[in-house]
Design a protein around this motif. Structure first.
Motif, PDB file in Angstrom:
ATOM      1  N   GLU A 111     -18.437   0.974   0.214  1.00  0.00           N
ATOM      2  CA  GLU A 111     -17.731   0.558  -0.993  1.00  0.00           C
ATOM      3  C   GLU A 111     -16.246   0.337  -0.701  1.00  0.00           C
ATOM      4  O   GLU A 111     -15.566   1.206  -0.149  1.00  0.00           O
ATOM      5  CB  GLU A 111     -17.907   1.619  -2.077  1.00  0.00           C
ATOM      6  CG  GLU A 111     -17.288   1.239  -3.411  1.00  0.00           C
ATOM      7  CD  GLU A 111     -17.498   2.319  -4.460  1.00  0.00           C
ATOM      8  OE1 GLU A 111     -16.983   2.155  -5.573  1.00  0.00           O
ATOM      9  OE2 GLU A 111     -18.160   3.334  -4.131  1.00  0.00           O
ATOM     10  N   GLY A 112     -15.760  -0.819  -1.072  1.00  0.00           N
ATOM     11  CA  GLY A 112     -14.350  -1.135  -0.903  1.00  0.00           C
ATOM     12  C   GLY A 112     -13.951  -1.595   0.477  1.00  0.00           C
ATOM     13  O   GLY A 112     -12.757  -1.781   0.736  1.00  0.00           O
TER      14      GLY A 112
ATOM     15  N   VAL B 109      -4.590   6.797  -2.413  1.00  0.00           N
ATOM     16  CA  VAL B 109      -4.480   5.340  -2.461  1.00  0.00           C
ATOM     17  C   VAL B 109      -5.846   4.746  -2.719  1.00  0.00           C
ATOM     18  O   VAL B 109      -6.786   4.936  -1.936  1.00  0.00           O
ATOM     19  CB  VAL B 109      -3.898   4.791  -1.140  1.00  0.00           C
ATOM     20  CG1 VAL B 109      -3.805   3.279  -1.196  1.00  0.00           C
ATOM     21  CG2 VAL B 109      -2.531   5.409  -0.881  1.00  0.00           C
ATOM     22  N   LYS B 110      -5.981   4.007  -3.830  1.00  0.00           N
ATOM     23  CA  LYS B 110      -7.247   3.380  -4.195  1.00  0.00           C
ATOM     24  C   LYS B 110      -6.972   2.011  -4.805  1.00  0.00           C
ATOM     25  O   LYS B 110      -5.887   1.746  -5.331  1.00  0.00           O
ATOM     26  CB  LYS B 110      -8.013   4.240  -5.213  1.00  0.00           C
ATOM     27  CG  LYS B 110      -8.409   5.619  -4.716  1.00  0.00           C
ATOM     28  CD  LYS B 110      -9.156   6.385  -5.785  1.00  0.00           C
ATOM     29  CE  LYS B 110      -9.542   7.780  -5.290  1.00  0.00           C
ATOM     30  NZ  LYS B 110     -10.255   8.548  -6.355  1.00  0.00           N
ATOM     31  N   ASN B 111      -7.985   1.149  -4.723  1.00  0.00           N
ATOM     32  CA  ASN B 111      -7.964  -0.173  -5.376  1.00  0.00           C
ATOM     33  C   ASN B 111      -6.698  -0.959  -5.045  1.00  0.00           C
ATOM     34  O   ASN B 111      -5.969  -1.432  -5.927  1.00  0.00           O
ATOM     35  CB  ASN B 111      -8.099  -0.023  -6.897  1.00  0.00           C
ATOM     36  CG  ASN B 111      -9.376   0.691  -7.287  1.00  0.00           C
ATOM     37  OD1 ASN B 111     -10.435   0.475  -6.689  1.00  0.00           O
ATOM     38  ND2 ASN B 111      -9.303   1.553  -8.300  1.00  0.00           N
ATOM     39  N   LEU B 112      -6.415  -1.075  -3.763  1.00  0.00           N
ATOM     40  CA  LEU B 112      -5.249  -1.835  -3.324  1.00  0.00           C
ATOM     41  C   LEU B 112      -5.460  -3.320  -3.529  1.00  0.00           C
ATOM     42  O   LEU B 112      -6.559  -3.854  -3.275  1.00  0.00           O
ATOM     43  CB  LEU B 112      -4.961  -1.550  -1.846  1.00  0.00           C
ATOM     44  CG  LEU B 112      -4.524  -0.129  -1.486  1.00  0.00           C
ATOM     45  CD1 LEU B 112      -4.451   0.017   0.030  1.00  0.00           C
ATOM     46  CD2 LEU B 112      -3.185   0.199  -2.128  1.00  0.00           C
ATOM     47  N   SER B 113      -4.430  -4.011  -3.981  1.00  0.00           N
ATOM     48  CA  SER B 113      -4.506  -5.466  -4.115  1.00  0.00           C
ATOM     49  C   SER B 113      -4.458  -6.144  -2.751  1.00  0.00           C
ATOM     50  O   SER B 113      -5.054  -7.186  -2.537  1.00  0.00           O
ATOM     51  CB  SER B 113      -3.362  -5.970  -4.996  1.00  0.00           C
ATOM     52  OG  SER B 113      -2.102  -5.584  -4.447  1.00  0.00           O
ATOM     53  N   GLN B 114      -3.706  -5.540  -1.827  1.00  0.00           N
ATOM     54  CA  GLN B 114      -3.630  -6.028  -0.448  1.00  0.00           C
ATOM     55  C   GLN B 114      -4.198  -4.940   0.462  1.00  0.00           C
ATOM     56  O   GLN B 114      -3.595  -3.888   0.638  1.00  0.00           O
ATOM     57  CB  GLN B 114      -2.179  -6.335  -0.066  1.00  0.00           C
ATOM     58  CG  GLN B 114      -2.046  -7.040   1.274  1.00  0.00           C
ATOM     59  CD  GLN B 114      -0.612  -7.420   1.585  1.00  0.00           C
ATOM     60  OE1 GLN B 114       0.284  -7.176   0.765  1.00  0.00           O
ATOM     61  NE2 GLN B 114      -0.384  -8.022   2.742  1.00  0.00           N
ATOM     62  N   PRO B 115      -5.390  -5.155   1.037  1.00  0.00           N
ATOM     63  CA  PRO B 115      -6.080  -4.076   1.751  1.00  0.00           C
ATOM     64  C   PRO B 115      -5.405  -3.722   3.068  1.00  0.00           C
ATOM     65  O   PRO B 115      -4.651  -4.507   3.639  1.00  0.00           O
ATOM     66  CB  PRO B 115      -7.479  -4.658   1.987  1.00  0.00           C
ATOM     67  CG  PRO B 115      -7.262  -6.130   2.046  1.00  0.00           C
ATOM     68  CD  PRO B 115      -6.150  -6.412   1.064  1.00  0.00           C
TER      69      PRO B 115
ATOM     70  N   ALA C  63       0.827  -1.202   0.000  1.00  0.00           N
ATOM     71  CA  ALA C  63       0.000   0.000   0.000  1.00  0.00           C
ATOM     72  C   ALA C  63       0.865   1.258   0.000  1.00  0.00           C
ATOM     73  O   ALA C  63       0.531   2.264  -0.642  1.00  0.00           O
ATOM     74  CB  ALA C  63      -0.922  -0.001   1.208  1.00  0.00           C
ATOM     75  N   LEU C  64       2.004   1.223   0.712  1.00  0.00           N
ATOM     76  CA  LEU C  64       2.906   2.373   0.705  1.00  0.00           C
ATOM     77  C   LEU C  64       3.547   2.569  -0.658  1.00  0.00           C
ATOM     78  O   LEU C  64       3.705   3.708  -1.136  1.00  0.00           O
ATOM     79  CB  LEU C  64       3.993   2.194   1.772  1.00  0.00           C
ATOM     80  CG  LEU C  64       3.525   2.168   3.232  1.00  0.00           C
ATOM     81  CD1 LEU C  64       4.721   1.991   4.157  1.00  0.00           C
ATOM     82  CD2 LEU C  64       2.764   3.436   3.579  1.00  0.00           C
ATOM     83  N   GLN C  65       3.906   1.484  -1.332  1.00  0.00           N
ATOM     84  CA  GLN C  65       4.497   1.586  -2.662  1.00  0.00           C
ATOM     85  C   GLN C  65       3.513   2.198  -3.656  1.00  0.00           C
ATOM     86  O   GLN C  65       3.904   2.953  -4.543  1.00  0.00           O
ATOM     87  CB  GLN C  65       4.948   0.200  -3.142  1.00  0.00           C
ATOM     88  CG  GLN C  65       6.110  -0.393  -2.374  1.00  0.00           C
ATOM     89  CD  GLN C  65       7.409   0.352  -2.634  1.00  0.00           C
ATOM     90  OE1 GLN C  65       7.555   1.063  -3.626  1.00  0.00           O
ATOM     91  NE2 GLN C  65       8.373   0.203  -1.726  1.00  0.00           N
ATOM     92  N   SER C  66       2.227   1.907  -3.466  1.00  0.00           N
ATOM     93  CA  SER C  66       1.216   2.457  -4.377  1.00  0.00           C
ATOM     94  C   SER C  66       1.064   3.955  -4.225  1.00  0.00           C
ATOM     95  O   SER C  66       0.588   4.630  -5.140  1.00  0.00           O
ATOM     96  CB  SER C  66      -0.136   1.770  -4.126  1.00  0.00           C
ATOM     97  OG  SER C  66      -0.053   0.380  -4.328  1.00  0.00           O
ATOM     98  N   SER C  67       1.442   4.494  -3.079  1.00  0.00           N
ATOM     99  CA  SER C  67       1.286   5.931  -2.828  1.00  0.00           C
ATOM    100  C   SER C  67       2.596   6.697  -2.963  1.00  0.00           C
ATOM    101  O   SER C  67       2.655   7.873  -2.609  1.00  0.00           O
ATOM    102  CB  SER C  67       0.739   6.140  -1.413  1.00  0.00           C
ATOM    103  OG  SER C  67       1.672   5.705  -0.443  1.00  0.00           O
TER     104      SER C  67
END
Length: 523
Positions: free
Chosen positions: A186-187, A146-152, A84-88
């Motif tokens: 949602e989500g 951060v949206k649509n994380l593969s690992q929540p 999640a940190l890498q996605s942001s």
């Protein structure tokens, strides 16, 4: 050179002015006209920390490749995986990921007013769900949304009191851009462990748990309600035994199908109240972690008695339908035997299936602090994983609701019939107005007593269970009326006995009157 130095100084001074103290970010954003939630989310990442620590506020930098575990309060905790940190991260130079998490008062979140079109039928509004603990958890990390994380990410909301069903939600701003919004699921997925709600969400935002508040009963009220229940059940047992004796005498004097149905319902009520007291008192002999096969058997018998009570109350309504609507030319072979197969057979089948599944055992009612038990009873075991579902289906959703709906229609039909009879009968012209009014008043009182008596016989007081969720007086009303069901059945049996004697006296004077009053179905 001096110009360059001046520009650098001016840039530094502007940056220092823009970097608001983290403690004042919320206050500053609330003063602005644009949505404060958007301002807070943007400003909280660039604010500066003061010398004094801010309570319930975490603001620190971590490595992009490590997972984050933070707890802004003892009741709230956050887990952010490294993915999640890498996605942001974005394209910003590597200075580490800034993680911010804190809690905010839920009263600052204003819901968007709902606009509904005019409706022909006015339906009640759904119950308002409240935010658990009145606190909203903010989670922010990195440089990009951060949206649509593969690992929540996982959020934990602990609670130390009884609450209803909960749902993990996040704050969704309104398209009106007026600072209002709504809670959305949602989500986010919800996992309720009983002591905490675990939310798994694929984005970062303002999070909360919406719950259906459960009415809390104080310790003094719980003691009073317990005494009312035990005393009422003891009185019901005593008067139900007398009712059975009266019904047996009536059945011998004048055999009627209606008396037989009343007899069966009284027997079910006797089993219910007797088993309830046994289940309540027997659990005192068990240790805290002990179940016992006796308690399991008593729980099964209590469930069976409750279902039998609902079944025979529904059969009372069915019998009343036959008397009022299908009153002529009816003959059912072995009528009482067929009713008994339904009234006693269906509860036996349901209780047997539940018993084989291992549902029954010791059930504990927890206090508001969820530490000590306020009451224990032999019922459906608290350790059974699907206890709530089984209890809801077998005692509320199907038998109780159907019985109340059908018997309410039957009671309405009785009121309609009584109104038609009273409207068709009037005083004679030779009678005085005072005598006519007195007779009408007596007839009205008799009709009211009949309707109230039938309400108890048809089991309609069980419908008051809905008001126990909204007010403490509703709990008292429900407890008193349902614990004294045996007393009401006794009053009904006395009324039938008096009516039987008056019918015998009138038939002695006028034999044709008894023939008129008795239908082919009763015979």
């Amino acid at each position: 050179m001096w110009i360059t130095f001046s520009l650098v100084t001016l840039a530094w001074f502007s940056t220092a002015q823009a970097a608001v103290n983290c403690e004042n970010v919320l206050e500053e954003c609330l003063k602005r006209e644009d949505p404060w939630t958007r301002c807070y989310d943007d400003s909280i990442g660039s604010c500066r920390l003061g010398r004094k620590p801010i309570p319930n506020f975490i603001h620190r930098r971590v490595n992009w490749s490590e997972k984050v575990e933070a707890s802004p309060t003892p009741e709230h905790s956050v887990y952010i995986p490294a993915s999640a940190l890498q996605s942001s991260r974005g394209t910003v130079p590597d200075k580490g990921a800034l993680v911010v998490t804190t809690v905010i008062n839920s009263t600052l979140f204003q819901l968007t007013p709902t606009r509904t079109k005019a409706r022909l039928l006015i339906t009640p509004d759904p119950p308002v769900r409240s935010v658990l603990g009145g606190l909203v958890l903010l989670v922010r990390a990195g440089n990009l949304p951060v949206k649509n994380l593969s690992q929540p990410i996982k959020l934990t909301f602990k609670h130390n009191k009884q609450v209803g069903d909960g749902a993990c939600v996040y704050w969704k701003e309104s398209t009106l851009n007026d600072g209002t919004g709504s809670w959305s699921t949602e989500g986010c997925d919800t996992d309720d462990t009983g002591a905490e709600f675990i939310c798994s969400c694929n984005h970062m935002s303002f999070f909360a748990v919406l719950v259906n508040p459960v009415l809390e009963v104080g310790e003094s009220d719980a003691v009073i309600l317990s005494y009312i229940t035990y005393i009422g059940s003891a009185l019901s047992i005593f008067f139900t035994v007398i009712s059975l004796i009266l019904y047996i005498c009536l059945q011998r004097r004048r055999p009627e199908k209606a008396i037989g149905v009343h007899l069966q319902l009284s027997g079910a009520l006797l089993c219910l109240h007797l088993t309830f007291l046994l289940c309540s008192f027997w659990v005192w002999h068990l240790n805290e972690n002990e179940e016992g096969w006796v308690c399991q058997g008593l729980g099964l018998f209590l469930h069976w008695s409750l279902l039998a009570t609902f079944s025979w109350a529904a059969l009372e309504g069915f019998h009343l339908y036959l008397l009022l609507v299908r009153v002529f030319n009816i003959y059912v072979r072995r009528y009482l035997l067929k009713l008994s197969v339904v009234g006693w057979g269906v509860p036996t089948l349901v209780a047997a299936v539940c018993g084989i599944s291992g549902v029954y055992g010791k059930y504990s009612l927890r206090a508001a602090n969820n530490q000590t038990s306020t009451a224990q009873i032999c019922w459906m075991s608290s350790q059974f994983p699907q206890r709530l579902l089984v209890s809801y289906i077998t005692t509320v959703a199907v038998p109780c609701v159907l019985m109340i709906l059908c018997n309410s229609c039957m009671l309405g039909l009785v009121v309609f019939k009584l109104w038609g009879l009273r409207a068709g009968s009037g005083g004679t012209e030779s009678s005085g107005w005072k005598k006519i009014n007195r007779e009408k008043g007596m007839k009205l009182l008799k009709d009211c007593a009949t309707v109230l008596g039938l309400s108890c016989v048809l089991g309609l007081p069980w419908g008051l269970a809905s008001i126990t969720y909204i007010s403490l007086p509703g709990i008292y009303i429900f407890t008193i009326l349902n614990s004294l069901q045996g007393v009401f059945m006794f009053l009904w049996s006395v009324a039938l006995t008096c009516k039987s004697r008056s019918d015998n006296n009138s038939s002695t004077r006028d034999p044709s009157s008894q023939k008129i009053m008795t239908t082919s179905f009763n015979n």
